[in-house]
Design a protein around this motif. Structure first.
Motif, PDB file in Angstrom:
ATOM      1  N   ASP A  87       6.394   4.996  11.588  1.00  0.00           N
ATOM      2  CA  ASP A  87       6.423   4.501   9.957  1.00  0.00           C
ATOM      3  C   ASP A  87       6.224   3.043  10.057  1.00  0.00           C
ATOM      4  O   ASP A  87       6.451   2.449  10.986  1.00  0.00           O
ATOM      5  CB  ASP A  87       7.957   4.729   9.857  1.00  0.00           C
ATOM      6  CG  ASP A  87       8.384   6.174   9.373  1.00  0.00           C
ATOM      7  OD1 ASP A  87       7.444   7.021   9.165  1.00  0.00           O
ATOM      8  OD2 ASP A  87       9.578   6.620   9.434  1.00  0.00           O
ATOM      9  N   GLY A  88       5.557   2.609   8.836  1.00  0.00           N
ATOM     10  CA  GLY A  88       5.284   1.223   8.660  1.00  0.00           C
ATOM     11  C   GLY A  88       4.097   1.367   7.745  1.00  0.00           C
ATOM     12  O   GLY A  88       3.475   2.195   7.238  1.00  0.00           O
ATOM     13  N   TYR A  89       3.635   0.072   7.622  1.00  0.00           N
ATOM     14  CA  TYR A  89       2.640  -0.506   6.649  1.00  0.00           C
ATOM     15  C   TYR A  89       1.585  -1.077   7.273  1.00  0.00           C
ATOM     16  O   TYR A  89       1.930  -1.975   8.035  1.00  0.00           O
ATOM     17  CB  TYR A  89       3.110  -1.163   5.648  1.00  0.00           C
ATOM     18  CG  TYR A  89       4.155  -0.256   4.499  1.00  0.00           C
ATOM     19  CD1 TYR A  89       3.315   0.908   3.408  1.00  0.00           C
ATOM     20  CD2 TYR A  89       5.273  -0.424   4.569  1.00  0.00           C
ATOM     21  CE1 TYR A  89       4.339   1.554   2.730  1.00  0.00           C
ATOM     22  CE2 TYR A  89       6.238   0.287   3.769  1.00  0.00           C
ATOM     23  CZ  TYR A  89       5.684   1.409   2.941  1.00  0.00           C
ATOM     24  OH  TYR A  89       6.396   1.945   1.950  1.00  0.00           O
ATOM     25  N   CYS A  90       0.316  -0.753   7.170  1.00  0.00           N
ATOM     26  CA  CYS A  90      -0.746  -1.499   7.731  1.00  0.00           C
ATOM     27  C   CYS A  90      -1.789  -2.216   6.623  1.00  0.00           C
ATOM     28  O   CYS A  90      -2.192  -1.233   5.779  1.00  0.00           O
ATOM     29  CB  CYS A  90      -1.414  -0.930   8.706  1.00  0.00           C
ATOM     30  SG  CYS A  90      -0.530  -0.269  10.201  1.00  0.00           S
ATOM     31  N   THR A  91      -2.309  -3.160   6.862  1.00  0.00           N
ATOM     32  CA  THR A  91      -3.176  -3.758   5.712  1.00  0.00           C
ATOM     33  C   THR A  91      -4.634  -2.889   5.962  1.00  0.00           C
ATOM     34  O   THR A  91      -4.811  -2.093   6.747  1.00  0.00           O
ATOM     35  CB  THR A  91      -3.677  -4.993   6.064  1.00  0.00           C
ATOM     36  OG1 THR A  91      -4.119  -5.114   7.326  1.00  0.00           O
ATOM     37  CG2 THR A  91      -2.503  -5.883   6.158  1.00  0.00           C
TER      38      THR A  91
ATOM     39  N   CYS B 215      -3.053  -2.717  13.879  1.00  0.00           N
ATOM     40  CA  CYS B 215      -1.879  -2.226  13.288  1.00  0.00           C
ATOM     41  C   CYS B 215      -1.887  -0.659  13.314  1.00  0.00           C
ATOM     42  O   CYS B 215      -0.918   0.170  13.528  1.00  0.00           O
ATOM     43  CB  CYS B 215      -1.752  -2.801  11.993  1.00  0.00           C
ATOM     44  SG  CYS B 215      -0.107  -2.068  11.073  1.00  0.00           S
ATOM     45  N   VAL B 216      -2.898   0.091  12.934  1.00  0.00           N
ATOM     46  CA  VAL B 216      -3.111   1.512  12.739  1.00  0.00           C
ATOM     47  C   VAL B 216      -3.020   2.069  14.125  1.00  0.00           C
ATOM     48  O   VAL B 216      -2.455   3.371  14.448  1.00  0.00           O
ATOM     49  CB  VAL B 216      -4.365   1.762  11.999  1.00  0.00           C
ATOM     50  CG1 VAL B 216      -4.551   3.391  12.238  1.00  0.00           C
ATOM     51  CG2 VAL B 216      -4.336   1.367  10.680  1.00  0.00           C
TER      52      VAL B 216
ATOM     53  N   ALA C   7       0.511   2.092  15.211  1.00  0.00           N
ATOM     54  CA  ALA C   7       1.319   3.041  14.464  1.00  0.00           C
ATOM     55  C   ALA C   7       0.788   4.585  15.076  1.00  0.00           C
ATOM     56  O   ALA C   7       1.925   5.401  15.030  1.00  0.00           O
ATOM     57  CB  ALA C   7       0.982   3.108  12.942  1.00  0.00           C
TER      58      ALA C   7
END
Length: 141
Positions: free
Chosen positions: A94-98, A127-128, A131
């Motif tokens: 889970d999380g957010y990436c730009t 980041c992706v 994740a």
């Protein structure tokens, strides 16, 4: 187990019509293969900034018996064990990436549970990649 060729054995072999080279070859063939460190589950991991053809590349050998290779080796081995070594089956975190496009290519080659592993995937950014692959390609940690 060690095999020793004595002078007496060489003389007997010579009388029997064998050459010294043949005796040495027979002794080498009878000797068991040397045992080295356990090969176990291992992956050579590489992360390349860019599309994989050029750029900054980092790599390491991840060993899982005992876990070693990078800062999160134990966690990476546990995650891989949970999916039978199939990196593509790792559950996404889970999380957010730009949406910044700064591609990174993750690559793994090795063996897991006696089966060869080949993995290569280009992600839109680090980041992706983190994740989707968890601790496996966390080489900077």
């Amino acid at each position: 187990m060690t095999y020793t060729i004595t002078a007496t054995a060489v003389r007997r072999a010579a009388r029997a019509g064998l050459t010294v080279a043949a005796v040495l070859l027979l002794a080498a063939a009878a000797a068991p293969a040397p045992t080295g460190p356990s090969t176990g589950d291992h992956l050579f991991l590489m992360v390349t900034k860019g599309d994989g053809r050029s750029g900054d590349t980092r790599g390491t050998l991840l060993l899982c018996d005992p876990p070693q290779g990078h800062g999160r080796a134990a966690e990476a081995c546990d995650q891989l064990a949970a999916v039978g070594g199939d990196i593509g089956s790792l559950p996404p975190e889970d999380g957010y990436c730009t949406m910044l496009y700064a591609p990174v290519t993750a690559q793994a080659d090795g063996e897991w549970n006696g089966r060869p592993v080949e993995y290569r995937q280009t992600f839109p950014n680090g980041c992706v990649m983190r994740a989707r692959t968890g601790a496996v390609f966390a080489l900077e940690s």
